[in-house]
Design an enzyme around this catalytic site. Sequence first.
Site, mmCIF file in Angstrom:
data_model
loop_
_atom_site.group_PDB
_atom_site.id
_atom_site.type_symbol
_atom_site.label_atom_id
_atom_site.label_comp_id
_atom_site.label_asym_id
_atom_site.label_seq_id
_atom_site.Cartn_x
_atom_site.Cartn_y
_atom_site.Cartn_z
ATOM 1 N N ARG A 1 2.772 -1.740 3.519
ATOM 2 C CA ARG A 1 3.963 -2.219 2.824
ATOM 3 C C ARG A 1 5.149 -2.016 3.758
ATOM 4 O O ARG A 1 5.202 -1.012 4.498
ATOM 5 C CB ARG A 1 4.209 -1.426 1.517
ATOM 6 C CG ARG A 1 3.303 -1.805 0.372
ATOM 7 C CD ARG A 1 3.604 -3.215 -0.168
ATOM 8 N NE ARG A 1 2.747 -3.585 -1.291
ATOM 9 C CZ ARG A 1 1.602 -4.248 -1.198
ATOM 10 N NH1 ARG A 1 1.142 -4.601 -0.006
ATOM 11 N NH2 ARG A 1 0.918 -4.572 -2.276
ATOM 12 N N GLU B 1 15.178 -17.639 3.218
ATOM 13 C CA GLU B 1 16.483 -17.238 3.768
ATOM 14 C C GLU B 1 17.595 -18.197 3.368
ATOM 15 O O GLU B 1 18.756 -17.815 3.309
ATOM 16 C CB GLU B 1 16.402 -17.114 5.289
ATOM 17 C CG GLU B 1 15.635 -15.882 5.690
ATOM 18 C CD GLU B 1 15.958 -15.425 7.089
ATOM 19 O OE1 GLU B 1 16.822 -16.006 7.750
ATOM 20 O OE2 GLU B 1 15.307 -14.463 7.526
ATOM 21 N N HIS C 1 3.093 -11.668 4.854
ATOM 22 C CA HIS C 1 2.238 -10.948 3.902
ATOM 23 C C HIS C 1 0.979 -11.785 3.617
ATOM 24 O O HIS C 1 0.700 -12.177 2.482
ATOM 25 C CB HIS C 1 2.995 -10.640 2.605
ATOM 26 C CG HIS C 1 2.396 -9.473 1.873
ATOM 27 N ND1 HIS C 1 3.145 -8.476 1.305
ATOM 28 C CD2 HIS C 1 1.103 -9.125 1.633
ATOM 29 C CE1 HIS C 1 2.352 -7.589 0.738
ATOM 30 N NE2 HIS C 1 1.103 -7.972 0.934
HETATM 31 P P1 NAD Z 1 -6.586 3.195 -0.667
HETATM 32 O O1 NAD Z 1 -5.926 3.778 -1.864
HETATM 33 O O2 NAD Z 1 -8.052 3.010 -0.663
HETATM 34 O O3 NAD Z 1 -6.204 4.025 0.630
HETATM 35 C C1 NAD Z 1 -4.942 4.570 0.888
HETATM 36 C C2 NAD Z 1 -5.131 5.877 1.637
HETATM 37 O O4 NAD Z 1 -3.854 6.423 2.006
HETATM 38 C C3 NAD Z 1 -5.838 6.959 0.791
HETATM 39 O O5 NAD Z 1 -6.926 7.471 1.490
HETATM 40 C C4 NAD Z 1 -4.767 8.022 0.583
HETATM 41 O O6 NAD Z 1 -5.309 9.325 0.508
HETATM 42 C C5 NAD Z 1 -3.909 7.835 1.818
HETATM 43 N N1 NAD Z 1 -2.566 8.389 1.630
HETATM 44 C C6 NAD Z 1 -1.810 8.408 0.502
HETATM 45 N N2 NAD Z 1 -0.637 9.043 0.728
HETATM 46 C C7 NAD Z 1 -0.665 9.424 2.028
HETATM 47 C C8 NAD Z 1 0.228 10.144 2.851
HETATM 48 N N3 NAD Z 1 1.412 10.564 2.399
HETATM 49 N N4 NAD Z 1 -0.125 10.359 4.136
HETATM 50 C C9 NAD Z 1 -1.302 9.942 4.629
HETATM 51 N N5 NAD Z 1 -2.213 9.271 3.882
HETATM 52 C C10 NAD Z 1 -1.888 9.023 2.601
HETATM 53 O O7 NAD Z 1 -5.847 1.792 -0.435
HETATM 54 P P2 NAD Z 1 -6.332 0.581 0.483
HETATM 55 O O8 NAD Z 1 -7.176 -0.341 -0.322
HETATM 56 O O9 NAD Z 1 -6.862 1.111 1.772
HETATM 57 O O10 NAD Z 1 -4.924 -0.162 0.706
HETATM 58 C C11 NAD Z 1 -3.854 0.480 1.364
HETATM 59 C C12 NAD Z 1 -2.579 -0.314 1.167
HETATM 60 O O11 NAD Z 1 -2.655 -1.562 1.870
HETATM 61 C C13 NAD Z 1 -2.326 -0.755 -0.280
HETATM 62 O O12 NAD Z 1 -1.758 0.272 -1.053
HETATM 63 C C14 NAD Z 1 -1.391 -1.926 -0.105
HETATM 64 O O13 NAD Z 1 -0.058 -1.488 -0.134
HETATM 65 C C15 NAD Z 1 -1.739 -2.458 1.280
HETATM 66 N N6 NAD Z 1 -2.367 -3.800 1.220
HETATM 67 C C16 NAD Z 1 -1.775 -4.814 1.895
HETATM 68 C C17 NAD Z 1 -2.332 -6.079 1.877
HETATM 69 C C18 NAD Z 1 -1.715 -7.233 2.642
HETATM 70 O O14 NAD Z 1 -2.008 -8.391 2.337
HETATM 71 N N7 NAD Z 1 -0.905 -6.972 3.649
HETATM 72 C C19 NAD Z 1 -3.491 -6.319 1.107
HETATM 73 C C20 NAD Z 1 -4.074 -5.245 0.437
HETATM 74 C C21 NAD Z 1 -3.512 -3.983 0.497
#
Ligand code: NAD
Length: 335
Positions: free
Chosen positions: A232, A267, A300
């Site tokens: 994000r 924009e 995104h």
């Molecule tokens: P997930 O919940 O499986 O993994 C997130 C990991 O981050 C967990 O292991 C958690 O313990 C760790 N974490 C939480 N707080 C932390 C901290 N302060 N320091 C270090 N590690 C920490 O989630 P995921 O499925 O791997 O997805 C991760 C993120 O990717 C989502 O939350 C979303 O925001 C983003 N995402 C983006 C897209 C995109 O299109 N760009 C698509 C899907 C997900």
Amino acid sequence: MKIAFFEMKEKWEIEYMKKHLKNHRLFFFSGELNKNNAKNFRDFDIISIFIYSNITPDVISELKKTKAIITRSTGFDHVDIKSCDRNKIKVYNVPRYGSNTVAEYAFALVLALARKIIRSNERVRNLDFSLDGLRGMDIKGKTLGIVGLGEIGACVAEIARGFGMNILVSTKIKDPKTAKSLGFRYVNFNYLLKNSDIITFHVPLLPSTKHMLNSGNINLVKKGALLINTSRGEVIETETVIKALNRGIISGAAMDVLEGEELIKDERELLFKQHSHEELKAALEESVLAEHENVIITPHNAFNTQEALQRILDVTIQDVRFAIQNKKENTVKCE
Ligand code: NAD
């Protein structure tokens, strides 16, 4: 049940939902749910949104009859979970729909940056076949720092292993078995910044992850490292990235997500509406970054494959059933 789907415009998606949720009254809207239109949805039982509907306390206070909000995404930082809790609204998400999808995209960004693919392509489009300034960097043997090892981070580690990289991981919950099987080492965040040639972010946006990379710790980053963000935008302070590029602290950045991206989708709108200082700052920073030759910005798009979209719909249908049965599966909690 009366169910509203926001940010859903493709015909195949709408037909699929209608086919699989036959016994409900379904309403589809291509736009977002927001504080200006929320009052029109007071009598809906379930609301389903994507990431651009900002579910603030103002919106929630209008949804008098709603029992569940289903976000068709893994991230749920656009929903005020505490306020939903107070109003007895369960929030469901779609975990694991695209772990490989986002990891593959993150690696596409790694390779595009390391081998200057976008610049090479632009050059040839201008019928210039010279190699000046296109020399890249091998990936094999380099150190990849993964911040946040959940579903996506673990897939990134698997891919990195295939490329023969050394892998460092900084994450919240450690599991020695996973580290052994995926061949990485757990380290603290500062160590990861100091020792990684490429840093990739896969944490959710939470109070504890907002601006994880900021002006206070950017100087720890290994000189010339590459930065990848598909998590994000708010996880990384954009202003800091611009300064780090200008000072040569990092040599490139690839961002699929940017701070304030929801405010700067179009924009041209900036010319016609009143905007806060933050919105204008985000827009300005985006254009400064986008013009930098070692920066790749995408809109995104990491989740966006046909297979992932199909999985999102399937889990959303499952979430609707969980919500009707008042089940806890796929519900989210605040930090
Ligand atoms: P997930 O919940 O499986 O993994 C997130 C990991 O981050 C967990 O292991 C958690 O313990 C760790 N974490 C939480 N707080 C932390 C901290 N302060 N320091 C270090 N590690 C920490 O989630 P995921 O499925 O791997 O997805 C991760 C993120 O990717 C989502 O939350 C979303 O925001 C983003 N995402 C983006 C897209 C995109 O299109 N760009 C698509 C899907 C997900």
